[in-house]
Design a protein around this motif. Sequence first.
Motif, PDB file in Angstrom:
ATOM      1  N   TYR A 148       9.900 -44.424  30.095  1.00 47.17           N
ATOM      2  CA  TYR A 148       9.319 -44.812  28.805  1.00 47.17           C
ATOM      3  C   TYR A 148       9.181 -43.543  27.992  1.00 47.17           C
ATOM      4  N   ASN A 149       9.046 -43.655  26.689  1.00 47.06           N
ATOM      5  CA  ASN A 149       8.862 -42.453  25.876  1.00 47.06           C
ATOM      6  C   ASN A 149       7.383 -42.260  25.544  1.00 47.06           C
ATOM      7  N   SER A 150       6.898 -41.050  25.728  1.00 48.52           N
ATOM      8  CA  SER A 150       5.490 -40.742  25.465  1.00 48.52           C
ATOM      9  C   SER A 150       5.102 -41.071  24.037  1.00 48.52           C
ATOM     10  N   GLY A 151       6.002 -40.818  23.093  1.00 47.13           N
ATOM     11  CA  GLY A 151       5.697 -41.079  21.690  1.00 47.13           C
ATOM     12  C   GLY A 151       5.550 -42.549  21.354  1.00 47.13           C
ATOM     13  N   GLY A 152       6.035 -43.431  22.222  1.00 45.97           N
ATOM     14  CA  GLY A 152       5.910 -44.870  22.000  1.00 45.97           C
ATOM     15  C   GLY A 152       4.593 -45.438  22.481  1.00 45.97           C
ATOM     16  N   ILE A 153       3.797 -44.612  23.138  1.00 48.73           N
ATOM     17  CA  ILE A 153       2.474 -45.021  23.603  1.00 48.73           C
ATOM     18  C   ILE A 153       1.490 -44.491  22.562  1.00 48.73           C
ATOM     19  N   ARG A 154       0.904 -45.380  21.760  1.00 48.74           N
ATOM     20  CA  ARG A 154       0.233 -44.957  20.546  1.00 48.74           C
ATOM     21  C   ARG A 154      -1.291 -44.970  20.572  1.00 48.74           C
ATOM     22  N   SER A 178       8.416 -34.767  29.002  1.00 44.30           N
ATOM     23  CA  SER A 178       8.410 -35.574  27.782  1.00 44.30           C
ATOM     24  C   SER A 178       8.574 -37.066  28.029  1.00 44.30           C
ATOM     25  N   LEU A 179       8.934 -37.466  29.229  1.00 41.06           N
ATOM     26  CA  LEU A 179       9.197 -38.873  29.494  1.00 41.06           C
ATOM     27  C   LEU A 179       8.459 -39.334  30.742  1.00 41.06           C
ATOM     28  N   PRO A 180       7.527 -40.282  30.598  1.00 39.22           N
ATOM     29  CA  PRO A 180       6.914 -40.853  31.793  1.00 39.22           C
ATOM     30  C   PRO A 180       7.966 -41.598  32.612  1.00 39.22           C
ATOM     31  N   VAL A 181       7.951 -41.389  33.908  1.00 35.62           N
ATOM     32  CA  VAL A 181       8.934 -42.003  34.785  1.00 35.62           C
ATOM     33  C   VAL A 181       8.204 -42.622  35.968  1.00 35.62           C
ATOM     34  N   GLY A 182       8.724 -43.739  36.459  1.00 36.95           N
ATOM     35  CA  GLY A 182       8.114 -44.419  37.589  1.00 36.95           C
ATOM     36  C   GLY A 182       9.141 -44.764  38.640  1.00 36.95           C
ATOM     37  N   GLY A 183       8.663 -45.131  39.806  1.00 40.07           N
ATOM     38  CA  GLY A 183       9.508 -45.478  40.933  1.00 40.07           C
ATOM     39  C   GLY A 183       9.203 -44.546  42.086  1.00 40.07           C
ATOM     40  N   ASP A 184       9.915 -44.735  43.188  1.00 44.34           N
ATOM     41  CA  ASP A 184       9.722 -43.876  44.365  1.00 44.34           C
ATOM     42  C   ASP A 184      10.562 -42.618  44.188  1.00 44.34           C
ATOM     43  N   ILE A 185      10.060 -41.744  43.322  1.00 43.13           N
ATOM     44  CA  ILE A 185      10.786 -40.528  42.956  1.00 43.13           C
ATOM     45  C   ILE A 185       9.951 -39.327  43.349  1.00 43.13           C
ATOM     46  N   ASN A 216      27.845 -40.945  43.215  1.00 44.66           N
ATOM     47  CA  ASN A 216      28.739 -42.099  43.124  1.00 44.66           C
ATOM     48  C   ASN A 216      28.006 -43.433  43.223  1.00 44.66           C
ATOM     49  N   GLN A 217      26.718 -43.393  43.534  1.00 42.16           N
ATOM     50  CA  GLN A 217      25.935 -44.621  43.666  1.00 42.16           C
ATOM     51  C   GLN A 217      25.450 -45.084  42.296  1.00 42.16           C
ATOM     52  N   THR A 218      25.246 -46.375  42.144  1.00 46.04           N
ATOM     53  CA  THR A 218      24.678 -46.940  40.926  1.00 46.04           C
ATOM     54  C   THR A 218      23.190 -47.188  41.151  1.00 46.04           C
ATOM     55  N   TYR A 219      22.372 -46.782  40.190  1.00 39.47           N
ATOM     56  CA  TYR A 219      20.924 -46.948  40.249  1.00 39.47           C
ATOM     57  C   TYR A 219      20.477 -47.877  39.125  1.00 39.47           C
ATOM     58  N   THR A 220      19.443 -48.649  39.405  1.00 42.08           N
ATOM     59  CA  THR A 220      18.895 -49.564  38.410  1.00 42.08           C
ATOM     60  C   THR A 220      17.714 -48.903  37.721  1.00 42.08           C
ATOM     61  N   ILE A 221      17.787 -48.853  36.392  1.00 41.80           N
ATOM     62  CA  ILE A 221      16.727 -48.260  35.572  1.00 41.80           C
ATOM     63  C   ILE A 221      16.167 -49.343  34.667  1.00 41.80           C
ATOM     64  N   VAL A 222      14.850 -49.446  34.625  1.00 35.92           N
ATOM     65  CA  VAL A 222      14.200 -50.324  33.659  1.00 35.92           C
ATOM     66  C   VAL A 222      13.544 -49.426  32.612  1.00 35.92           C
ATOM     67  N   THR A 223      13.821 -49.741  31.358  1.00 31.21           N
ATOM     68  CA  THR A 223      13.338 -48.933  30.247  1.00 31.21           C
ATOM     69  C   THR A 223      13.099 -49.854  29.059  1.00 31.21           C
ATOM     70  N   ILE A 224      13.093 -49.297  27.873  1.00 27.13           N
ATOM     71  CA  ILE A 224      12.974 -50.095  26.654  1.00 27.13           C
ATOM     72  C   ILE A 224      14.240 -49.920  25.831  1.00 27.13           C
ATOM     73  N   ASP A 225      14.507 -50.910  25.002  1.00 29.53           N
ATOM     74  CA  ASP A 225      15.730 -50.881  24.206  1.00 29.53           C
ATOM     75  C   ASP A 225      15.794 -49.664  23.291  1.00 29.53           C
ATOM     76  N   TYR A 226      14.655 -49.185  22.824  1.00 27.56           N
ATOM     77  CA  TYR A 226      14.643 -47.990  21.986  1.00 27.56           C
ATOM     78  C   TYR A 226      15.322 -46.819  22.690  1.00 27.56           C
ATOM     79  N   LEU A 227      14.937 -46.549  23.937  1.00 34.42           N
ATOM     80  CA  LEU A 227      15.549 -45.438  24.680  1.00 34.42           C
ATOM     81  C   LEU A 227      16.997 -45.739  25.037  1.00 34.42           C
ATOM     82  N   ALA A 228      17.278 -46.979  25.414  1.00 34.97           N
ATOM     83  CA  ALA A 228      18.657 -47.342  25.755  1.00 34.97           C
ATOM     84  C   ALA A 228      19.571 -47.183  24.541  1.00 34.97           C
TER      85      ALA A 228
END
Length: 182
Positions: A67-73, A117-124, A146-158
């Motif tokens: 998520y983007n920090s600036g989007g948390i208001r 600058s970017l909040p990130v979540g998951g088992d990282i 070479n592996q594909t990872y699934t990311i959940v985000t918001i359309d703004y960042l995508a």
Amino acid sequence: DPAFSDIIDAYAAEVKAKTNVKLGYSKYDIVRTTNKNRQSRLGNLTADGLIWIAKEFYDVDADISIYNSGGIRANIDKGDVTLGDVYAVYPFDNVVSILEVKGSDLYELFGSVAGGSLPVGGDIKMVIRDDSIISVTINGKQINENQTYTIVTIDYLANLGRYGLGNPTSRRDCPEFVRDLF
């Protein structure tokens, strides 16, 4: 104009009644960052919440959220949490985007995360020294380019196409607004 004022007053009362609906209670102040280059409790809660949203509403086991920090208001103050609080925290009409991204594209993402600058979540797990990534593991394993990872985000960042999100192998935008899911 008294007639116009009556219309506005009636509308304002209706909005206030809806936004004052209690959703929960917080024992603590949950503060957003005041500096776009730092992580925060609310940023971490938001990123972790995206992982939960992906699973709960879309049956997707995301590896990472961002998520983007600036989007948390706004902050969430100690006490009752209302619908109005959620709208203040997430005022934009962002929707959830679920992306599939190659491991080789994740280094740009984690480089941005290292700067805070970017909040990130998951088992990282990240080892960061002087705002540089030393190592990253996802779900206990080193990134496989070479592996594909699934990311959940918001359309703004995508839609920005930055942070390693510019070349997904697939993308699914969900119709609900993020604030409504939270």
